[in-house]
Design an enzyme around this catalytic site. Structure first.
Site, PDB file in Angstrom:
ATOM      1  N   ASN A   1     -26.295  19.331  -9.492  1.00  0.00           N
ATOM      2  CA  ASN A   1     -25.645  19.378 -10.808  1.00  0.00           C
ATOM      3  C   ASN A   1     -24.281  19.974 -10.636  1.00  0.00           C
ATOM      4  O   ASN A   1     -24.234  21.070 -10.337  1.00  0.00           O
ATOM      5  CB  ASN A   1     -26.693  20.363 -11.553  1.00  0.00           C
ATOM      6  CG  ASN A   1     -26.025  20.844 -12.863  1.00  0.00           C
ATOM      7  OD1 ASN A   1     -25.065  20.232 -13.498  1.00  0.00           O
ATOM      8  ND2 ASN A   1     -26.598  21.780 -13.488  1.00  0.00           N
TER       9      ASN A   1
ATOM     10  N   LYS B   1     -22.097  20.231 -12.975  1.00  0.00           N
ATOM     11  CA  LYS B   1     -21.839  21.165 -14.042  1.00  0.00           C
ATOM     12  C   LYS B   1     -20.442  20.827 -14.438  1.00  0.00           C
ATOM     13  O   LYS B   1     -19.742  19.527 -14.118  1.00  0.00           O
ATOM     14  CB  LYS B   1     -21.931  22.795 -13.850  1.00  0.00           C
ATOM     15  CG  LYS B   1     -23.228  22.940 -13.191  1.00  0.00           C
ATOM     16  CD  LYS B   1     -23.585  24.519 -13.206  1.00  0.00           C
ATOM     17  CE  LYS B   1     -24.667  24.984 -12.215  1.00  0.00           C
ATOM     18  NZ  LYS B   1     -25.210  26.225 -12.674  1.00  0.00           N
TER      19      LYS B   1
ATOM     20  N   HIS C   1     -31.258  21.940 -19.682  1.00  0.00           N
ATOM     21  CA  HIS C   1     -30.613  23.217 -18.901  1.00  0.00           C
ATOM     22  C   HIS C   1     -30.637  24.426 -19.581  1.00  0.00           C
ATOM     23  O   HIS C   1     -30.053  24.611 -20.750  1.00  0.00           O
ATOM     24  CB  HIS C   1     -29.298  22.608 -18.367  1.00  0.00           C
ATOM     25  CG  HIS C   1     -28.983  23.481 -17.023  1.00  0.00           C
ATOM     26  ND1 HIS C   1     -28.163  24.525 -17.133  1.00  0.00           N
ATOM     27  CD2 HIS C   1     -29.130  23.106 -15.784  1.00  0.00           C
ATOM     28  CE1 HIS C   1     -28.028  25.059 -15.724  1.00  0.00           C
ATOM     29  NE2 HIS C   1     -28.751  24.235 -14.852  1.00  0.00           N
TER      30      HIS C   1
ATOM     31  N   GLU D   1     -28.216  26.687 -19.449  1.00  0.00           N
ATOM     32  CA  GLU D   1     -26.990  26.926 -19.941  1.00  0.00           C
ATOM     33  C   GLU D   1     -26.808  26.059 -21.109  1.00  0.00           C
ATOM     34  O   GLU D   1     -26.056  26.735 -22.186  1.00  0.00           O
ATOM     35  CB  GLU D   1     -25.842  26.279 -18.940  1.00  0.00           C
ATOM     36  CG  GLU D   1     -25.681  27.456 -17.563  1.00  0.00           C
ATOM     37  CD  GLU D   1     -25.419  26.681 -16.357  1.00  0.00           C
ATOM     38  OE1 GLU D   1     -24.731  25.301 -16.420  1.00  0.00           O
ATOM     39  OE2 GLU D   1     -25.353  27.104 -15.329  1.00  0.00           O
TER      40      GLU D   1
ATOM     41  N   GLU E   1     -36.646  26.082 -13.241  1.00  0.00           N
ATOM     42  CA  GLU E   1     -35.377  26.696 -13.103  1.00  0.00           C
ATOM     43  C   GLU E   1     -35.444  28.152 -13.593  1.00  0.00           C
ATOM     44  O   GLU E   1     -34.885  28.306 -14.745  1.00  0.00           O
ATOM     45  CB  GLU E   1     -34.179  25.976 -13.702  1.00  0.00           C
ATOM     46  CG  GLU E   1     -34.050  24.765 -12.774  1.00  0.00           C
ATOM     47  CD  GLU E   1     -32.379  24.582 -12.933  1.00  0.00           C
ATOM     48  OE1 GLU E   1     -32.022  24.013 -11.834  1.00  0.00           O
ATOM     49  OE2 GLU E   1     -31.817  24.306 -13.937  1.00  0.00           O
TER      50      GLU E   1
ATOM     51  N   GLY F   1     -27.037  30.421 -10.272  1.00  0.00           N
ATOM     52  CA  GLY F   1     -25.826  30.899 -10.035  1.00  0.00           C
ATOM     53  C   GLY F   1     -25.883  32.044  -9.651  1.00  0.00           C
ATOM     54  O   GLY F   1     -24.559  32.844  -9.480  1.00  0.00           O
TER      55      GLY F   1
ATOM     56  N   SER G   1     -30.194  28.589  -7.283  1.00  0.00           N
ATOM     57  CA  SER G   1     -29.803  29.112  -5.857  1.00  0.00           C
ATOM     58  C   SER G   1     -30.346  28.537  -4.785  1.00  0.00           C
ATOM     59  O   SER G   1     -30.538  29.093  -3.643  1.00  0.00           O
ATOM     60  CB  SER G   1     -29.564  30.573  -5.908  1.00  0.00           C
ATOM     61  OG  SER G   1     -28.756  31.137  -7.031  1.00  0.00           O
TER      62      SER G   1
ATOM     63  N   GLY H   1     -24.357  25.150  -7.290  1.00  0.00           N
ATOM     64  CA  GLY H   1     -23.330  25.399  -6.323  1.00  0.00           C
ATOM     65  C   GLY H   1     -23.124  24.684  -5.248  1.00  0.00           C
ATOM     66  O   GLY H   1     -22.338  24.231  -4.778  1.00  0.00           O
TER      67      GLY H   1
HETATM   68  C1  PEP Z   1     -28.347  24.460 -11.793  1.00  0.00           C
HETATM   69  O1  PEP Z   1     -27.307  24.808 -12.406  1.00  0.00           O
HETATM   70  O2  PEP Z   1     -29.215  23.791 -12.141  1.00  0.00           O
HETATM   71  C2  PEP Z   1     -28.546  25.397 -10.545  1.00  0.00           C
HETATM   72  C3  PEP Z   1     -29.807  25.331 -10.239  1.00  0.00           C
HETATM   73  O3  PEP Z   1     -27.427  25.969  -9.925  1.00  0.00           O
HETATM   74  P1  PEP Z   1     -27.436  26.958  -8.729  1.00  0.00           P
HETATM   75  O4  PEP Z   1     -27.917  26.047  -7.712  1.00  0.00           O
HETATM   76  O5  PEP Z   1     -26.075  27.184  -8.655  1.00  0.00           O
HETATM   77  O6  PEP Z   1     -28.271  28.063  -9.012  1.00  0.00           O
END
Ligand code: PEP
Length: 251
Positions: free
Chosen positions: A8, A10, A98, A100, A169, A175, A213, A235
């Site tokens: 992803n 983003k 998601h 966010e 998630e 993040g 993460s 990330g």
């Molecule tokens: C995400 O945005 O779906 C995600 C898992 O981000 P990160 O891996 O950066 O925590």
């Protein structure tokens, strides 16, 4: 089951940066991929991805994904991108719900369910995200929250629910560098699998992937859990070497 590793990106990228990242991915991918691989990229770059994938054999097996999808089929919905528009670019997946989007755009469980419905109607696989906040986890509400979020999608999509990918998630892990332990994640995945099993005879073939993460160092132990069928990677998907390590951990 074949695992799915989905990046992803983003709201990151540029024509130059995307080309460098995709070329680096292409040069590191094994000829036979050990798992399904997708990149969920910003919609303005779909044409760039398509052109590069057409010219780069190693990218042909990498699926294109969107990060969101409209809950409406067409019409006066300024700024929205419809399922059929995504389909025009051979988009294979769309992330819906998601955290966010739930947090910054006020997306409700019902809206997320309608988005999943739009995706399924055109043959795009929705990657439906569920997860609890830190406050909800600390209040002992994790199971209740994720079950409520999934229930809305099951209710709206009936027997098609076996066609989704579900992403657990935990919001506190996205993040932040904090990852759910493999056991913590497995516990929630098992709850979600049981909920799916009550709705469809095909629950065992629904991919339930983990996000939050996930990185090159922790991917293998998470992916070794019986109900963790892949990863949604934020990330670490922006660094070719890290994304490639996670892909190889999913074999
Ligand atoms: C995400 O945005 O779906 C995600 C898992 O981000 P990160 O891996 O950066 O925590």
């Amino acid at each position: 089951m074949t695992k799915l590793i989905a990046g992803n990106w983003k709201m990151n990228g540029s024509l130059t940066a995307n080309e460098a990242l995709l070329r680096a991915l292409a040069s590191g991918l094994p000829q036979a991929l050990p798992c399904d691989v997708a990149v969920c990229i910003p919609a303005p770059y779909f044409a760039q991805f398509q052109a590069l994938a057409a010219a780069t054999p190693a990218l042909a097996a990498v699926a294109l994904g969107a990060q969101d999808i409209s809950s409406q089929p067409a019409g006066a919905f300024t700024g929205e991108v419809s399922a059929t528009m995504l389909k025009d670019f051979a988009c294979r997946y769309a992330i819906v719900g998601h955290s966010e989007r739930r947090q910054y755009h006020g997306e409700t469980d019902a809206l997320v369910a309608a988005k999943a419905q739009q995706a399924l109607a055109v043959g795009i696989t929705p990657i439906v995200c569920v997860g609890e906040t830190l406050a909800e986890r600390e209040a002992g509400q994790t199971t209740e929250v994720v079950k409520r979020q999934l229930a809305a999608v099951i209710q709206a999509n009936g027997h098609c629910i076996s066609e989704i990918v579900l992403a657990y998630e935990p919001v506190w892990a996205i993040g932040t560098g904090k990852t759910a332990s493999p056991e913590e994640a497995q516990t929630v995945h098992a709850v979600l699998r049981a909920q799916l099993a009550a709705a469809t005879a095909h629950a065992s073939r629904v991919k339930i992937i983990y996000g939050g993460s996930m990185n090159a160092a922790n991917a293998a132990s998470l992916l070794a859990q019986p109900d963790i069928d892949g990863g949604l990677i934020g990330g670490a998907a922006l660094k070719a070497a890290d994304f490639l390590s996670i892909i190889s951990a999913a074999s």
